[in-house]
Design a protein around this motif. Sequence first.
Motif, PDB file in Angstrom:
ATOM      1  N   PHE A   1       0.695  -1.347   0.478  1.00 23.73           N
ATOM      2  CA  PHE A   1      -0.448  -0.439  -0.134  1.00 23.73           C
ATOM      3  C   PHE A   1       0.706   1.572  -0.044  1.00 23.73           C
ATOM      4  O   PHE A   1       0.716   2.175  -0.704  1.00 23.73           O
ATOM      5  N   GLY A   2       1.341   0.852   1.088  1.00 28.28           N
ATOM      6  CA  GLY A   2       2.658   2.603   0.766  1.00 28.28           C
ATOM      7  C   GLY A   2       3.362   2.989  -0.246  1.00 28.28           C
ATOM      8  O   GLY A   2       3.533   3.918  -0.862  1.00 28.28           O
ATOM      9  N   GLU A   3       4.112   1.489  -0.842  1.00 28.07           N
ATOM     10  CA  GLU A   3       4.686   1.897  -2.466  1.00 28.07           C
ATOM     11  C   GLU A   3       4.160   1.879  -3.710  1.00 28.07           C
ATOM     12  O   GLU A   3       3.960   2.896  -4.197  1.00 28.07           O
ATOM     13  N   ILE A   4       2.584   1.518  -3.684  1.00 28.09           N
ATOM     14  CA  ILE A   4       1.336   2.566  -4.189  1.00 28.09           C
ATOM     15  C   ILE A   4       1.171   3.714  -4.391  1.00 28.09           C
ATOM     16  O   ILE A   4       1.335   4.478  -5.633  1.00 28.09           O
ATOM     17  N   LEU A   5       1.013   4.521  -3.194  1.00 23.78           N
ATOM     18  CA  LEU A   5       0.549   5.656  -2.283  1.00 23.78           C
ATOM     19  C   LEU A   5       2.166   6.442  -2.918  1.00 23.78           C
ATOM     20  O   LEU A   5       1.373   7.801  -3.489  1.00 23.78           O
ATOM     21  N   GLU A   6       3.059   6.070  -2.870  1.00 23.06           N
ATOM     22  CA  GLU A   6       4.336   6.345  -3.107  1.00 23.06           C
ATOM     23  C   GLU A   6       4.191   6.732  -4.495  1.00 23.06           C
ATOM     24  O   GLU A   6       4.720   8.151  -5.433  1.00 23.06           O
ATOM     25  N   TRP A   7       4.269   6.056  -5.370  1.00 23.64           N
ATOM     26  CA  TRP A   7       4.576   6.029  -7.137  1.00 23.64           C
ATOM     27  C   TRP A   7       3.342   6.793  -7.680  1.00 23.64           C
ATOM     28  O   TRP A   7       3.247   7.321  -8.900  1.00 23.64           O
ATOM     29  N   PHE A   8       2.339   6.615  -6.992  1.00 21.97           N
ATOM     30  CA  PHE A   8       1.354   7.842  -7.089  1.00 21.97           C
ATOM     31  C   PHE A   8       0.851   8.721  -7.023  1.00 21.97           C
ATOM     32  O   PHE A   8       0.501   9.859  -8.294  1.00 21.97           O
ATOM     33  N   GLY A   9       1.962   9.688  -5.806  1.00 25.87           N
ATOM     34  CA  GLY A   9       2.185  10.928  -5.462  1.00 25.87           C
ATOM     35  C   GLY A   9       2.772  11.579  -6.752  1.00 25.87           C
ATOM     36  O   GLY A   9       2.731  12.543  -6.922  1.00 25.87           O
ATOM     37  N   PHE A  10       4.165  10.560  -6.537  1.00 29.06           N
ATOM     38  CA  PHE A  10       5.255  10.896  -7.699  1.00 29.06           C
ATOM     39  C   PHE A  10       4.627  10.659  -9.438  1.00 29.06           C
ATOM     40  O   PHE A  10       4.789  11.356  -9.779  1.00 29.06           O
ATOM     41  N   ALA A  11       3.126  10.169  -9.120  1.00 30.79           N
ATOM     42  CA  ALA A  11       2.706  10.512 -10.653  1.00 30.79           C
ATOM     43  C   ALA A  11       2.071  11.829 -10.829  1.00 30.79           C
ATOM     44  O   ALA A  11       2.331  12.355 -12.123  1.00 30.79           O
ATOM     45  N   LEU A  12       1.853  11.731  -9.986  1.00 32.54           N
ATOM     46  CA  LEU A  12       0.653  13.360  -9.771  1.00 32.54           C
ATOM     47  C   LEU A  12       2.541  14.953  -9.654  1.00 32.54           C
ATOM     48  O   LEU A  12       1.220  15.558 -10.714  1.00 32.54           O
ATOM     49  N   ALA A  13       3.142  14.120  -9.054  1.00 35.71           N
ATOM     50  CA  ALA A  13       3.885  15.642  -8.959  1.00 35.71           C
ATOM     51  C   ALA A  13       4.391  16.034 -10.447  1.00 35.71           C
ATOM     52  O   ALA A  13       4.609  16.464 -11.043  1.00 35.71           O
ATOM     53  N   CYS A  14       4.920  14.174 -11.720  1.00 35.30           N
ATOM     54  CA  CYS A  14       5.616  14.671 -12.361  1.00 35.30           C
ATOM     55  C   CYS A  14       4.510  15.189 -13.021  1.00 35.30           C
ATOM     56  O   CYS A  14       4.820  15.500 -14.220  1.00 35.30           O
ATOM     57  N   CYS A  15       3.409  14.395 -13.812  1.00 32.95           N
ATOM     58  CA  CYS A  15       1.865  14.365 -14.856  1.00 32.95           C
ATOM     59  C   CYS A  15       2.774  14.099 -16.072  1.00 32.95           C
ATOM     60  O   CYS A  15       2.506  15.490 -16.925  1.00 32.95           O
ATOM     61  N   THR A  16       3.440  13.028 -16.079  1.00 33.19           N
ATOM     62  CA  THR A  16       4.191  12.977 -17.550  1.00 33.19           C
ATOM     63  C   THR A  16       3.118  11.239 -17.801  1.00 33.19           C
ATOM     64  O   THR A  16       2.840  10.324 -16.145  1.00 33.19           O
TER      65      THR A  16
END
Length: 275
Positions: free
Chosen positions: A216-231
């Motif tokens: 759960f933590g890693e999934i949240l981490e990478w969806f947060g990263f995706a939002l920060a990147c918007c790529t």
Amino acid sequence: MAAAAGEGSGSVSGPCAFWRRVSGAEERRLLELLAYGLVALGAGAALLLRFVPMPYGRYSSPRFGCPLPARPAWALQELPSLLVPLALAACGAAAGRWPNRVLLGGFALHYLHRALVFPFLIRQGKPTPFFTFLLALLFCVYNGYLQGRSLSNYAEYPSGWLKGPCFIAGFIGWLVGMAINIHSDHILRNLRKPGETGYKIPRGGMFEYVSGANFFGEILEWFGFALACCTIESLAFALCTLFILGSRAKQHHQWYLEKFEDYPKDRKILIPFVY
């Protein structure tokens, strides 16, 4: 998205000259195709994992190749996700911009921990089958190139991006997710006291709510990263992570229910209070 980088720099030689030559619309299209491929890979793996458990840890089997020592195998398989983006950043036209630097740094920080810290915290990991190691290594090369090249050469951000809502919300999600992941791994490592063997029910932290707290933590981490990147590349990675780790969390949850009669029945699989 940025156009081809470094054109007209014919005087530059070495690896950077190669990456500047390949920059442009064709590589940009290649990255998009690789992003779609990453989502398809995650979906295919999730489907396969419904029938065949991921061959690692408690599910390891000699039929997936000769066993490798857990610590060096883990470090080597994760290392490309650290080294490849850093190498690409040295040649990328956008890597000198602050939003790109910060986002590349966040990606690299995760894999700095996963490749150079986490393996040496493992007390006595089970050997890793060669096939599992090879798949993880290839994935890290693939995704390291995908994320590294996108952020170092093509992703363009306005001057105020680091103060905008997408970056701030995404950065918070990335940070909280990484903290949950690291804390959950700490709980798992310390389930057994020195000299003890066998499996125990993990308790504390997010394990009070879900069986796959580290996932759960890693999934949240990478969806947060995706939002920060918007790529598209970062979103593809987040979706791939969700597919694969979601399947692994379900396997773990079912294993716990079968292994322990007193396993908490109200504990969810992956998402607190929902699933």
